[in-house]
Write a protein that holds these residues in place. Structure first.
Motif, PDB file in Angstrom:
ATOM      1  N   GLU A  64      -5.112 -31.620  -6.610  1.00  0.00           N
ATOM      2  CA  GLU A  64      -5.985 -32.606  -7.235  1.00  0.00           C
ATOM      3  C   GLU A  64      -7.058 -31.890  -8.034  1.00  0.00           C
ATOM      4  N   LYS A  65      -7.690 -32.638  -8.912  1.00  0.00           N
ATOM      5  CA  LYS A  65      -8.753 -32.060  -9.717  1.00  0.00           C
ATOM      6  C   LYS A  65      -9.904 -33.042  -9.711  1.00  0.00           C
ATOM      7  N   PHE A  66     -11.065 -32.545  -9.385  1.00  0.00           N
ATOM      8  CA  PHE A  66     -12.246 -33.411  -9.473  1.00  0.00           C
ATOM      9  C   PHE A  66     -13.439 -32.569  -9.867  1.00  0.00           C
ATOM     10  N   TYR A  67     -14.440 -33.228 -10.397  1.00  0.00           N
ATOM     11  CA  TYR A  67     -15.669 -32.537 -10.748  1.00  0.00           C
ATOM     12  C   TYR A  67     -16.771 -33.049  -9.853  1.00  0.00           C
ATOM     13  N   ALA A  68     -17.442 -32.139  -9.194  1.00  0.00           N
ATOM     14  CA  ALA A  68     -18.532 -32.546  -8.309  1.00  0.00           C
ATOM     15  C   ALA A  68     -19.701 -33.040  -9.149  1.00  0.00           C
ATOM     16  N   GLN A  69     -20.337 -34.062  -8.690  1.00  0.00           N
ATOM     17  CA  GLN A  69     -21.513 -34.587  -9.359  1.00  0.00           C
ATOM     18  C   GLN A  69     -22.735 -34.234  -8.522  1.00  0.00           C
ATOM     19  N   PRO A  70     -23.900 -34.216  -9.136  1.00  0.00           N
ATOM     20  CA  PRO A  70     -25.115 -33.962  -8.356  1.00  0.00           C
ATOM     21  C   PRO A  70     -25.278 -34.999  -7.234  1.00  0.00           C
TER      22      PRO A  70
END
Lengths: 581, 454
Positions: free
Chosen positions: B12-18
């Motif tokens: 999977e691919k995700f971008y962490a957010q603040p």
């Protein structure tokens, strides 16, 4: 061979040239070898801090040679540093933000504030050799040349299209191959243009730092700058004319022998999909490309060497996969090393900063007040000079830009004028001003303008040329009044270019204030109230606390002005006043 | 079952957010590339096709899960893949030959051997005599041939292609495609598997032995099936071909409906669809485009009695599905169109909208926008409620980036501004980056807003 010659005359040239070319190249190589020997002998001779400067024109070639070598060595240092710094900053997210902020601040510190420190440090490293003083001067020019080049390389690296990077990764390019086949070529054009600006500013500072006092000691290096200053202070007009002609000759020769071939050569690095029609031609580049001897030398040295290196790198990566080392452990240890290193650096910086602050306490409070008054005066002067320069360059630049024939004649001239170090003319102008009875208070504004107006003129011309002709036609079609034409077409059209020019000019004017507000002529010191004069004076007295505080104030002012004014205007120029969709 | 060359396990691919949230680009996905097949990956823009390709090719590390190369973790072994890029990604400062030699140079191959192999592959792709040329002297099609040559010269086991033909004109693309198929079918190249990302459905059906369709928000596999009983070269006019193209159109145009069985073909697994979205994703279409599409649909349905086939529509417009889908989505979102079984039906509102003059159109658009689009409703209401009738852009950016990537947030807002301006719901002060209610229209706006009800 993609070029075909149809004229028989050209065929003859094509056949007979290479011999002459090879002779020329051989002579050039021999001369270079001799020059290196000469410089080495001079540099490693005993130190003569106060060398006698002869005003006879027969000494000029040697002085010009010494100065050129300083510029050249400083430039090579800057190039190496810029590439290293830009590379590290672009590929290490951990330090990237810090490194770029550092660059931004270093760029705002007036170069000449470094002068006494650098000089004394170099003298103590090489106490008895000429190379100490030489390196001092070179390092100083280096600090004036390096920052914009580092910025240029960094931003080139950051703008490399992602797919090109991926093409390298998927084919297992080694970092070295990536550097030579992707990064350096991609950054070449930006680096060349910035190199031209850098070398011009190098000459600007060299003119000043070949001859100066620090505390009780006087330093003098044989060179063009010290020649001009000596000529000016002894009122020898003939010598001054000779000196200025030599300077112009060097600028023109650099342009023809170095920059033009480089620009013509860099054409192949343009990252574009269509072939452009206009090209700069350079006979020198032709000469180098068609020299058999250089070709043979390259085939027998560089090419095999490159092959060896690439083979070695490929084997190393094979072995790495064969060993199948787990990456995580080495990654963890590198994080630890990084943490320790950054802690150590932080500690050193902290201690140094603490010492600097204790140094600042030595500055008297009334001096602090004086410094702030000086800052206000210089601020005023810088802005008046920018305003005056803008006032004359806009009409002139627009006129030139709207007239392509005029532009093709004036642009190269303006380029040379911009490369000419204004500091070389300072003594002449000062003498003239004093004859007219004007003080340095007004004179320094003229001197600042002399150094910075060309950037504005350049950009205004480029901006006027970039205004699309259909916009001008609209103005004619609807019979715009000339006021309306200026406010709706011309000024908004040149705005982004004008801002670019003003940013450069503003930085240059602050830096120039140090040399413009304080001048030593015929054993007299001319000075006016201003931060630049205070920096120069403190440096000459060897008053380091004041020098430090004045430098901090100037750097802070430049950074603040950049952040508050120029960056905003820049943003506005990039969004609202952009001409292409 | 043959052993896969590349196998992705729950990548999977995700971008962490603040904030605690993270933006999921690709939900956990299993995928395997086995020898002997051409796999085509289809999907609307934003479904993470290229991201998936880059994870499989070892260019990008998955956020979770793992990719295996012959059952070994991909980061620990030397892999034999190459990529053909949409933008060609050639080095403009190297000649054609130098470009092709570059990957061999990286392997440390001796100059003579390097040269021989490069010339051979240039010969194979039809670039004889061009070795000394620079890429910028070549046409787009020729440049992509260099791209193929550079990819093939290393004799990759898996050849990845990221929309390799979409930067080329139709004829050139057709030509290159058939040449590629020839190389593949005749086994001229030692490549064991080809993985191609495309947004062109016909291209996928022409080339692929297996087709994977991705859905978006976040990217997930919607269907994965083999194309059987269709030997190369395939006839675009044949029944099975058009049926399959039609079927894929249906799958793509109905993102909410689980794909039905492929006619006469085996189906793939269903993958869980995990979207719990607050804002609907605004399709990036312009109001003018929507009106234009509706008019065309009316014309078409008048001819064919009530329904228009999307495939035919795209054909009529000479549009790629990627260009057409956002407009269809937008019209559907606004309640102007309905999509059924790959056919589009115009609604009453849609008909009225298409047939009105411009001022009336704007009014209908305004009403539809306020009824159906949460973001526009929120902007309009917030502007009306604030005493100075201005709101900075950041306010909505912050709300949107909880849900979309940074880039998508920008595009969402751009589309919203576009629609809002057209509907005269609000204006946007680009210099100060804020939403404003035009002074003279404030009263009118308010009454319109109230009339539309909420």
């Amino acid at each position: 061979m993609r070029q075909r010659y149809t004229l028989s005359r050209e065929l003859v040239i094509e056949r007979s040239w290479p011999v002459f070319l090879d002779l020329l190249v051989a002579a050039g190589l021999l001369a270079g070898f001799y020059a290196i020997l000469w410089i080495a002998k001079f540099w490693f001779s005993g130190a003569i801090p106060e060398v006698e400067i002869y005003r006879s024109p027969s000494h000029l070639p040697l002085y010009a040679f010494y100065s050129t070598v300083r510029i050249f060595v400083a430039y090579l240092l800057s190039l190496g540093f810029a590439i290293g710094y830009g590379y590290v900053a672009a590929y290490n997210p951990r330090v990237e933000a810090l490194m770029i902020a550092t660059l931004d601040i270093l760029q705002s510190i007036p170069v000449l504030s470094f002068l006494p420190g650098v000089m004394l440090a170099m003298m103590s490293i090489f106490p008895s050799r000429q190379i100490g003083i030489e390196l001092g001067a070179i390092l100083l020019i280096f600090t004036g040349e390096v920052w914009n080049m580092a910025f240029s390389f960094y931003s080139s690296l950051k703008s490399i299209p992602r797919e090109l990077h991926e093409a390298c990764t998927v084919n297992n390019f080694s970092p070295l191959q990536r550097l030579f086949q992707l990064e350096l070529p991609y950054a070449t054009i930006g680096l060349i243009w910035n190199s031209m600006v850098s070398v011009a500013s190098g000459w600007f500072f060299l003119m000043v730092c070949e001859m100066f006092p620090v505390g009780s000691r006087n330093f003098r290096l044989p060179g063009l700058g010290s020649y001009l200053q000596t000529a000016a202070s002894s009122g020898d007009n003939v010598a001054m004319v000779y000196g200025i002609i030599t300077m112009i000759a060097i600028i023109v020769l650099t342009d023809q022998l170095l920059w033009r071939p480089l620009i013509a050569w860099s054409d192949k690095f343009k990252f574009e999909n269509v072939e452009s029609s206009t090209r700069i031609n350079s006979p020198i580049l032709h000469l180098i490309r068609h020299s058999n001897m250089l070709g043979v030398i390259q085939r027998n040295t560089l090419v095999p060497l490159g092959e060896m290196v690439y083979r070695g790198l490929a084997h190393r990566s094979e072995r790495r996969y064969a060993r199948n080392t787990s990456k995580t452990s080495s990654h963890r240890s590198s994080t630890a090393v990084f943490a320790v290193a950054s802690l150590a650096i932080a500690a050193v910086i902290g201690i140094a900063a603490f010492h600097a602050i204790t140094l600042l306490r030595l500055v008297h409070s009334h001096e602090v007040v004086l410094l702030f008054e000086g800052a206000a005066a210089t601020f005023l002067r810088v802005n008046v000079s920018l305003l005056l320069a803008t006032a004359w360059t806009i009409p002139v630049g627009v006129m030139i830009g709207f007239n392509p024939r005029l532009a093709s004649i004036t642009q190269p001239l303006a380029q040379i004028a911009a490369s000419f170090p204004a500091t070389a003319l300072f003594p002449v102008i000062l003498v003239a001003l004093m004859k007219l009875g004007m003080g340095l208070g007004i004179g320094s504004i003229a001197l600042m303008m002399l150094g910075t107006q060309w950037y504005i003129l350049f950009n205004v011309i480029a901006g006027a040329m970039a205004i699309p002709s259909d916009l001008k036609e609209v103005a004619r079609l609807f019979h715009f009044t000339s006021l309306q034409r200026w406010t709706t077409v011309i000024l908004p059209g040149i705005f982004p270019f004008l801002i670019t020019g003003l940013v450069t000019a503003s930085g240059g004017a602050w830096n120039a204030s140090i040399v413009a507000e304080y001048f030593q002529l015929k054993n007299r010191t001319l000075m006016t109230q201003g931060l630049g004069a205070q920096i120069s004076a403190a440096s000459n007295r060897g008053d380091f606390p004041t020098l430090l505080l004045a430098t901090i104030i100037m750097a802070l002012m430049v950074v603040t002005i950049n952040r508050l004014i120029w960056r905003r205007l820049y943003k506005l120029a990039e969004t609202k006043y952009r001409l292409e969709g | 079952m043959t052993e896969p060359i590349i196998r992705a396990q729950q990548v999977e691919k995700f971008y962490a957010q603040p904030s605690e949230n993270r933006i999921q680009v690709i939900s956990p996905t299993d995928l395997a590339i086995v020898p002997g097949e051409i796999v085509a990956l289809l999907g609307p823009s934003g479904s993470g096709k290229s991201t998936l390709l880059r994870m499989l090719a070892g260019l990008s590390k998955p956020s979770a899960g793992e990719v295996f190369w012959h059952e070994k973790p991909i980061s620990s072994v030397k892999i034999h893949v190459s990529i053909v890029f949409q933008s060609f990604a050639l080095f403009p400062w190297l000649t054609v030959l130098e470009n092709v030699e570059a990957p061999l140079k990286a392997q440390g191959m001796a100059p003579a051997e390097r040269r021989e192999r490069s010339l051979k592959i240039l010969n194979t792709v039809g670039l004889d005599g061009f070795q000394a040329a620079y890429p910028k002297e070549l046409s787009g099609g020729m440049r992509q041939r260099v791209g193929f040559a550079r990819a093939l010269v290393v004799e990759p086991e898996v050849l990845f292609m990221d929309e390799p033909f979409s930067a080329l004109d139709v004829l050139t693309a057709e030509n290159l495609r058939s040449e590629l198929l020839e190389l593949w079918d005749n086994k001229t190249i030692p490549t064991r598997s080809i993985f191609i990302v495309t947004h062109n459905i016909e291209e996928a059906v022409l080339l692929a032995d297996r087709i994977i369709v991705l859905g978006r928000n976040p990217g997930h596999v919607r269907t994965d099936f083999r194309v059987s009983n269709m030997p190369h070269p395939r006839d675009k006019k044949s029944q099975p071909f058009t049926h399959l193209v039609d079927y894929i159109y249906k799958v793509l145009t109905r993102p909410d409906v689980p794909p039905s069985d492929v006619p006469t073909l085996e189906t793939g697994r269903k993958v869980r669809d995990q979207r719990q979205m607050h804002y609907e994703m605004l399709p990036h279409a312009r109001p003018g485009g929507i009106a234009g599409l509706l008019e065309l649909v009316i014309d078409l349905t008048n001819q064919s009695g009530g329904r228009a086939d999307i495939y035919k529509l795209a054909d009529e417009l000479a549009f790629e599905i990627d260009d057409l889908l956002p407009i269809v989505d937008a019209a559907t979102l606004l309640g102007f169109l309905q999509v059924e079984e790959g056919d589009v039906l115009i609604t009453e509102d849609g008909r009225e909208f298409a047939e009105s003059e411009i001022l009336k159109q704007k009014e209908l658009f305004r009403k539809a926008a306020l009824d159906h689009v949460l973001l526009l409703r929120q902007i309009a209401r917030a502007l009306n409620n604030k005493s100075d009738h201005t709101i900075p852009e950041e306010f909505f950016l912050d709300m949107l980036d909880e849900q979309f990537s940074e880039e998508e947030t920008q595009r969402q807002l751009e589309t919203a501004i576009n629609w809002g301006r057209y509907a005269e719901l609000f204006d946007f002060d680009a210099a100060r980056r804020r939403f404003v209610l035009p002074e003279e229209e404030q009263d009118a706006e308010e009454s319109a807003f109230e009339a539309s009800g909420e």
